[in-house]
Design a protein around this motif. Structure first.
Motif, PDB file in Angstrom:
ATOM      1  N   TRP A 128       0.799  -1.222   0.000  1.00 16.34           N
ATOM      2  CA  TRP A 128       0.000   0.000   0.000  1.00 16.34           C
ATOM      3  C   TRP A 128       0.833   1.274   0.000  1.00 16.34           C
ATOM      4  N   ASP A 129       2.110   1.220   0.395  1.00 17.25           N
ATOM      5  CA  ASP A 129       2.900   2.450   0.483  1.00 17.25           C
ATOM      6  C   ASP A 129       3.945   2.553  -0.625  1.00 17.25           C
ATOM      7  N   GLN A 130       3.753   1.823  -1.707  1.00 18.54           N
ATOM      8  CA  GLN A 130       4.699   1.922  -2.816  1.00 18.54           C
ATOM      9  C   GLN A 130       4.494   3.192  -3.639  1.00 18.54           C
ATOM     10  N   ALA A 131       3.327   3.776  -3.527  1.00 22.28           N
ATOM     11  CA  ALA A 131       3.020   5.029  -4.241  1.00 22.28           C
ATOM     12  C   ALA A 131       2.183   5.910  -3.327  1.00 22.28           C
ATOM     13  N   PRO A 132       2.288   7.225  -3.474  1.00 27.50           N
ATOM     14  CA  PRO A 132       1.478   8.120  -2.635  1.00 27.50           C
ATOM     15  C   PRO A 132       0.001   8.023  -2.997  1.00 27.50           C
ATOM     16  N   ALA A 133      -0.837   8.529  -2.117  1.00 28.14           N
ATOM     17  CA  ALA A 133      -2.276   8.554  -2.373  1.00 28.14           C
ATOM     18  C   ALA A 133      -2.562   9.237  -3.710  1.00 28.14           C
ATOM     19  N   ASP A 134      -3.538   8.710  -4.417  1.00 27.94           N
ATOM     20  CA  ASP A 134      -3.900   9.266  -5.721  1.00 27.94           C
ATOM     21  C   ASP A 134      -4.326  10.723  -5.561  1.00 27.94           C
ATOM     22  N   PRO A 135      -3.796  11.633  -6.378  1.00 25.77           N
ATOM     23  CA  PRO A 135      -4.189  13.047  -6.287  1.00 25.77           C
ATOM     24  C   PRO A 135      -5.693  13.254  -6.419  1.00 25.77           C
ATOM     25  N   LYS A 136      -6.380  12.356  -7.146  1.00 24.67           N
ATOM     26  CA  LYS A 136      -7.831  12.493  -7.288  1.00 24.67           C
ATOM     27  C   LYS A 136      -8.528  12.318  -5.946  1.00 24.67           C
ATOM     28  N   VAL A 137      -7.992  11.440  -5.090  1.00 28.22           N
ATOM     29  CA  VAL A 137      -8.589  11.242  -3.766  1.00 28.22           C
ATOM     30  C   VAL A 137      -8.333  12.469  -2.885  1.00 28.22           C
ATOM     31  N   ILE A 138      -7.120  12.997  -2.941  1.00 24.99           N
ATOM     32  CA  ILE A 138      -6.806  14.194  -2.154  1.00 24.99           C
ATOM     33  C   ILE A 138      -7.718  15.349  -2.570  1.00 24.99           C
ATOM     34  N   ALA A 139      -7.903  15.516  -3.883  1.00 24.12           N
ATOM     35  CA  ALA A 139      -8.772  16.586  -4.377  1.00 24.12           C
ATOM     36  C   ALA A 139     -10.223  16.341  -3.955  1.00 24.12           C
ATOM     37  N   TRP A 140     -10.670  15.089  -4.017  1.00 23.18           N
ATOM     38  CA  TRP A 140     -12.044  14.765  -3.634  1.00 23.18           C
ATOM     39  C   TRP A 140     -12.278  15.108  -2.167  1.00 23.18           C
ATOM     40  N   MET A 141     -11.336  14.754  -1.309  1.00 20.77           N
ATOM     41  CA  MET A 141     -11.495  15.025   0.121  1.00 20.77           C
ATOM     42  C   MET A 141     -11.662  16.516   0.377  1.00 20.77           C
ATOM     43  N   ARG A 142     -10.883  17.338  -0.333  1.00 19.79           N
ATOM     44  CA  ARG A 142     -10.946  18.775  -0.118  1.00 19.79           C
ATOM     45  C   ARG A 142     -12.235  19.371  -0.669  1.00 19.79           C
ATOM     46  N   GLU A 143     -12.736  18.807  -1.758  1.00 22.85           N
ATOM     47  CA  GLU A 143     -13.940  19.344  -2.389  1.00 22.85           C
ATOM     48  C   GLU A 143     -15.226  18.921  -1.684  1.00 22.85           C
ATOM     49  N   ASN A 144     -15.180  17.820  -0.947  1.00 22.22           N
ATOM     50  CA  ASN A 144     -16.408  17.227  -0.424  1.00 22.22           C
ATOM     51  C   ASN A 144     -16.480  17.165   1.094  1.00 22.22           C
ATOM     52  N   SER A 145     -15.703  17.978   1.766  1.00 20.11           N
ATOM     53  CA  SER A 145     -15.797  18.083   3.223  1.00 20.11           C
ATOM     54  C   SER A 145     -15.498  19.515   3.636  1.00 20.11           C
ATOM     55  N   ASP A 146     -16.055  19.923   4.762  1.00 20.15           N
ATOM     56  CA  ASP A 146     -15.797  21.276   5.265  1.00 20.15           C
ATOM     57  C   ASP A 146     -14.386  21.411   5.808  1.00 20.15           C
ATOM     58  N   TRP A 147     -13.935  20.368   6.522  1.00 19.04           N
ATOM     59  CA  TRP A 147     -12.653  20.445   7.232  1.00 19.04           C
ATOM     60  C   TRP A 147     -11.816  19.216   6.917  1.00 19.04           C
ATOM     61  N   GLN A 148     -10.516  19.426   6.838  1.00 21.66           N
ATOM     62  CA  GLN A 148      -9.604  18.315   6.553  1.00 21.66           C
ATOM     63  C   GLN A 148      -8.397  18.339   7.487  1.00 21.66           C
ATOM     64  N   ILE A 149      -8.038  17.164   7.952  1.00 19.78           N
ATOM     65  CA  ILE A 149      -6.773  16.943   8.661  1.00 19.78           C
ATOM     66  C   ILE A 149      -6.111  15.775   7.949  1.00 19.78           C
ATOM     67  N   ILE A 150      -5.005  16.048   7.243  1.00 18.51           N
ATOM     68  CA  ILE A 150      -4.372  15.059   6.382  1.00 18.51           C
ATOM     69  C   ILE A 150      -2.924  14.861   6.824  1.00 18.51           C
ATOM     70  N   PHE A 151      -2.644  13.728   7.472  1.00 20.41           N
ATOM     71  CA  PHE A 151      -1.271  13.428   7.860  1.00 20.41           C
ATOM     72  C   PHE A 151      -0.414  13.224   6.608  1.00 20.41           C
ATOM     73  N   GLY A 152       0.865  13.558   6.743  1.00 23.76           N
ATOM     74  CA  GLY A 152       1.762  13.476   5.597  1.00 23.76           C
ATOM     75  C   GLY A 152       1.498  14.556   4.578  1.00 23.76           C
ATOM     76  N   GLY A 153       0.871  15.654   5.011  1.00 22.68           N
ATOM     77  CA  GLY A 153       0.545  16.732   4.088  1.00 22.68           C
ATOM     78  C   GLY A 153       1.762  17.307   3.390  1.00 22.68           C
TER      79      GLY A 153
END
Length: 294
Positions: A128-153
């Motif tokens: 699971w850690d061979q590649a970073p999180a997909d940028p589409k997921v990071i973008a989705w999280m920011r677009e679809n929630s009021d608040w975000q806390i993302i470790f490894g930012g």
């Protein structure tokens, strides 16, 4: 001829791929368990999140029409489209609190080389850690929630922020001294010290996952969210520490995990937390609010 919109094309292609997978009979949600206020999903968050978004938008559109005294079944197509447009303005989740893969190659083999005083624990050999999180997921999280806390930012393409949450692990060896969680919270940088150094751990908390965060650190993170937050999602739920912290703080939780053995651990931990809630956790004080002068 209309102008080509690459962002819209990527968005439409993404959803078309999910629909095609469903059409082939491939299960996007491989398993789902409801424990109290916690909804636990076995699947890849890249595929699951769009389904949750559609589900939430549709449910809210129906609720909006009902609140307006217009039952959904009796509404015409134009009115239904209006309710759906209004529902799309409402975030899917109040907050996303997560620790995505950073793409730095954490693995069982790497962990086994760290054993100096004791035999390292076997956390499995997932990739699971061979590649970073997909940028589409990071973008989705920011677009679809009021608040975000993302470790490894610090590993992702995120905008500047006034509030990093800093976890000082009090470690030695090849682990980082601190871990950074990017947030969009409107406050200053905050820091917590919590020893998490191999078998030397504050509170002697059991570890179930190679990159597991301490329960106390995740509770501390949740404590920085506004008092209005009621639903928290963790798309990379791992062994469920964020979910356990949500149970202890009386928050609803949606956790998504793709690895079966970690999902099973999450189910067991959240079941145990639900059966034995922490009665000593005080509710968060309301956020200060500016009163009108007139």
């Amino acid at each position: 001829m209309t102008d080509y919109d690459p962002q819209k094309d990527a968005h439409d292609s993404y959803y078309a791929a999910i629909e095609a997978k469903r059409g082939r009979g491939d299960a996007v949600i491989r398993r789902e368990v409801q424990i109290g206020d916690c909804r636990l999903i076995l699947g890849d968050c890249l595929e699951v999140l769009p389904l949750l978004e559609r589900e939430a938008r549709f449910a809210r559109a129906i609720a909006l029409s009902k609140a307006a005294g217009e039952p959904w079944a009796g509404s015409g197509s134009n009115r239904r489209c209006e309710w759906i447009r209004k529902a799309m303005a409402i975030p899917v989740f109040d907050a996303v609190v997560t620790d995505p893969p950073y793409g730095i190659g954490e693995s069982a083999a790497k962990n086994n080389r760290r054993g100096l005083l004791a035999k390292p624990k076997d956390y499995g050999s997932d990739d699971w850690d061979q590649a970073p999180a997909d940028p589409k997921v990071i973008a989705w999280m920011r677009e679809n929630s009021d608040w975000q806390i993302i470790f490894g930012g610090n590993y992702f393409d995120l905008p500047p922020t006034s509030c990093w949450l800093v976890w000082d692990k009090k470690v030695n060896g090849d682990f980082a001294d601190c871990e950074l969680a990017w947030t969009n919270l409107k406050k200053a940088v905050r820091r917590i010290e919590w020893m998490w150094n191999g078998m030397l751990r504050k509170g002697n908390e059991e570890r179930f996952h190679l990159t597991q965060k301490p329960l106390g650190v995740m509770e501390w993170c949740l404590g920085h969210l506004p008092a209005s937050v009621g639903i928290v999602c963790d798309p990379y739920a791992g062994s469920g520490t964020t979910g356990v912290a949500c149970v202890k703080r009386g928050l609803q939780f949606i956790g998504i995990e793709r690895e079966t053995h970690h999902f099973e651990t999450m189910v067991k931990r959240i079941s145990a937390a639900t059966e034995a809630p922490d009665m000593f956790i005080e509710p968060r004080a309301p956020e200060p609010k500016q009163e009108a002068l007139l």
